[in-house]
Design a protein around this motif. Structure first.
Motif: not given
Length: 133
Positions: A39-40, A62-65, A73-74, A85-86
């Motif tokens: 996945s991206e 959606v990435t949660i660091q 999306n990065r 945005a989504v």
């Protein structure tokens, strides 16, 4: 015993079938590697789950660091701007899959607040990324 009218011909190896087999194997490896892309999302340590299932690839990740920073999306984004945005990425009249990649060290409350924002968007299904044990 050889008959007198037989001519002595050297044996030959036909390599055309071998070339066909090699091209078939090559095509198989090329096509199979296309399906091995990840996945991206950004690189995070996903939690393990025995019931994890593969999902079709999606354009909305959606990435949660670990530090709680959110990326769509990065691209880094604030929690307040995430919903809008989504919404812009969701295709009308179809269900879009939104994958949430949350590092295992992220505070549970942060993940819940992100998912709460995403659930308010019509036409989206949520999935939580995990690694299969």
């Amino acid at each position: 015993m050889r008959l007198p009218d037989e001519s002595e011909k050297p044996g030959e190896i036909n390599i055309v079938p071998m070339i066909d087999v090699i091209f078939s194997i090559l095509a198989f490896f090329i096509i199979s590697t296309l399906y091995l892309t990840r996945s991206e999302g950004l690189s995070v340590n996903l939690p393990n789950a025995t019931t994890a299932q593969n999902q079709p690839s999606t354009e909305i990740t959606v990435t949660i660091q670990p530090d709680g920073e959110i990326a769509l999306n990065r691209q880094s984004i604030e929690l307040e701007a995430l919903e809008e945005a989504v919404r812009a990425l969701v295709v009308p009249n179809s269900e879009s899959l939104v994958i949430v990649n949350a590092d295992e060290k992220v505070d549970h409350g942060r993940v819940v607040s992100v998912m709460d924002r995403l659930r308010q968007i019509e036409g989206t299904k949520l999935a939580i990324a995990a690694q299969r044990q």
